[in-house]
Design a protein around this motif. Structure first.
Motif, PDB file in Angstrom:
ATOM      1  N   ASP A 165       0.832  -1.212   0.000  1.00 60.70           N
ATOM      2  CA  ASP A 165       0.000   0.000   0.000  1.00 60.70           C
ATOM      3  C   ASP A 165       0.863   1.258   0.000  1.00 60.70           C
ATOM      4  N   HIS A 166       0.324   2.331  -0.579  1.00 60.79           N
ATOM      5  CA  HIS A 166       0.902   3.674  -0.411  1.00 60.79           C
ATOM      6  C   HIS A 166      -0.202   4.550   0.152  1.00 60.79           C
ATOM      7  N   VAL A 167      -0.032   4.941   1.409  1.00 58.27           N
ATOM      8  CA  VAL A 167      -1.032   5.710   2.138  1.00 58.27           C
ATOM      9  C   VAL A 167      -0.418   7.046   2.528  1.00 58.27           C
ATOM     10  N   ALA A 181       7.334  -2.947  -0.393  1.00 56.54           N
ATOM     11  CA  ALA A 181       7.100  -2.371   0.932  1.00 56.54           C
ATOM     12  C   ALA A 181       5.876  -1.463   0.908  1.00 56.54           C
ATOM     13  N   ALA A 182       5.140  -1.442   2.009  1.00 58.69           N
ATOM     14  CA  ALA A 182       4.091  -0.448   2.183  1.00 58.69           C
ATOM     15  C   ALA A 182       4.750   0.891   2.486  1.00 58.69           C
ATOM     16  N   LEU A 183       4.141   1.966   2.027  1.00 57.00           N
ATOM     17  CA  LEU A 183       4.669   3.313   2.254  1.00 57.00           C
ATOM     18  C   LEU A 183       3.588   4.163   2.897  1.00 57.00           C
ATOM     19  N   ALA A 221       0.677  14.111  -1.098  1.00 57.45           N
ATOM     20  CA  ALA A 221      -0.392  13.158  -0.803  1.00 57.45           C
ATOM     21  C   ALA A 221      -1.020  12.590  -2.070  1.00 57.45           C
ATOM     22  N   ALA A 222      -1.048  13.394  -3.134  1.00 56.46           N
ATOM     23  CA  ALA A 222      -1.692  12.960  -4.371  1.00 56.46           C
ATOM     24  C   ALA A 222      -1.007  11.755  -4.999  1.00 56.46           C
ATOM     25  N   ARG A 252      -5.616   8.366   0.542  1.00 58.32           N
ATOM     26  CA  ARG A 252      -5.259   9.627   1.196  1.00 58.32           C
ATOM     27  C   ARG A 252      -6.244   9.917   2.323  1.00 58.32           C
ATOM     28  N   PHE A 253      -5.691  10.425   3.424  1.00 60.68           N
ATOM     29  CA  PHE A 253      -6.506  10.742   4.591  1.00 60.68           C
ATOM     30  C   PHE A 253      -6.114  12.117   5.129  1.00 60.68           C
TER      31      PHE A 253
END
Length: 244
Positions: free
Chosen positions: A35-37, A197-199, A209-210, A215-216
Motif C-alpha cells: 500500500d501507499h497511504v 514495501a508499504a509506504l 499526498a496525491a 489519502r486521509f
C-alpha cells in the motif's frame, strides 16, 4: 489480514495542571503489503504522533494496534525494539544523518545490528542501495558535502537497506524545494513499489499526498478520507509551478 491495523486508537497527554490533552481521538486505519497511504494534516494535528505509534516509537492510550495480526500492547520492550528494526524503515524531514560518517557508512548503519550474512555483507548492501538511488559515485562523501536532495536520497537508502515491510516517511520533502521534493517522492514511491514495501507518508503537502493510492486527513485528532480531486488538483498546480 492487514499488515498494520489501528482500531479506535487514542493518544492523550496529561498536562502539568492535571488536565488531559487529546491528540488522537479514535483513529481507524489499515495498511496492507504494498500500500501507499498518505496522511495530510496541519502542524500540530497529531501526524507525527500517529507515525510514532505506527512505528512502535510510541504507544496509544487506548484502542487497538495490530501488527500483522499481533496486538502491540502485549509486546515486551525487547521484541518491540526488534520488530521496529526489522519491519520498519524511517525517513525523516531533517534526514538525521550521522554528520561525520560517509553516505556509505550512514546507509550501512542499520545493518550493524544485524547478524550472520546481513552483517557480513552490510557494506555491499549499502553500496548497492546507494547505486539504486543514484548516489553510487557519492558514497564516500560526508553529509555536509551533499545537497539537500542528495541527503534525502541517502536517508531513503538507509531506510530501505534492511528491506523493511513498511516505510514511514515523516514530511520527507519538507526541507526541500518543490522540484527536488517531487523527484525524491517519485524515487521513494518507485523503490518501495519495486521492493513491495508499504509506504505511509505523513505530510502537510497535498501534492505529495496525491501520489498515494489512499489519502486521509488528520484534523482534530480524527482521521478521515481525503477526496481525491482536491489532492490531484493541488498536485497538478504545484508541479506546474515547479517546472515553470
Amino acid at each position: 489480514m492487514s499488515l498494520l491495523e489501528l482500531a479506535g486508537v487514542r493518544r492523550e497527554v496529561r498536562l502539568p495542571d492535571g488536565s488531559v490533552l487529546p491528540i488522537l481521538t479514535g483513529v481507524d486505519l489499515s495498511v496492507d503489503h504494498g500500500d501507499h497511504v498518505a496522511v495530510v494534516g496541519r502542524s500540530g494535528s497529531g501526524k507525527s504522533t500517529l507515525l510514532n505509534i505506527l512505528g512502535l516509537l510510541d504507544a496509544p492510550t487506548g484502542g487497538d494496534y495490530l501488527l500483522d495480526g499481533e496486538p502491540t500492547d502485549r509486546l515486551r520492550a525487547r521484541r518491540r525494539s526488534r520488530l521496529r528494526g526489522e519491519v520498519f524503515g524511517f525517513v525523516f524531514q531533517q534526514f538525521n544523518l550521522l554528520p561525520r560518517r560517509t553516505a556509505l557508512e550512514n546507509v550501512a548503519a542499520p545493518l550493524l545490528y544485524s547478524s550472520g550474512r546481513a552483517y557480513l555483507t552490510r557494506t555491499r548492501a549499502a553500496r548497492e542501495m546507494l547505486e539504486r538511488v543514484g548516489l553510487g559515485a557519492r558514497a564516500e562523501q560526508v553529509p555536509e558535502r551533499l545537497s539537500g536532495g542528495e541527503q534525502q536520497r541517502v536517508a531513503i537508502a538507509r531506510a530501505l537497506v534492511r528491506r523493511p515491510q513498511v516505510v514511514l516517511a515523516d514530511e520527507p520533502t519538507g526541507a526541500l524545494d518543490v522540484e527536488t521534493g517531487a523527484r525524491v517522492m517519485d524515487l521513494l514511491t518507485e523503490v518501495t513499489r519495486e521492493t513491495g514495501a508499504a509506504l505511509v507518508t505523513i505530510t502537510h503537502d497535498l501534492s505529495v499526498a496525491a501520489l498515494a493510492g489512499r489519502r486521509f486527513r488528520l484534523d482534530g485528532g480524527h482521521l478521515s478520507p481525503l477526496p481525491a480531486g482536491s489532492a490531484l488538483a493541488a498536485a497538478t498546480s504545484a508541479r506546474s509551478g515547479g517546472t515553470a
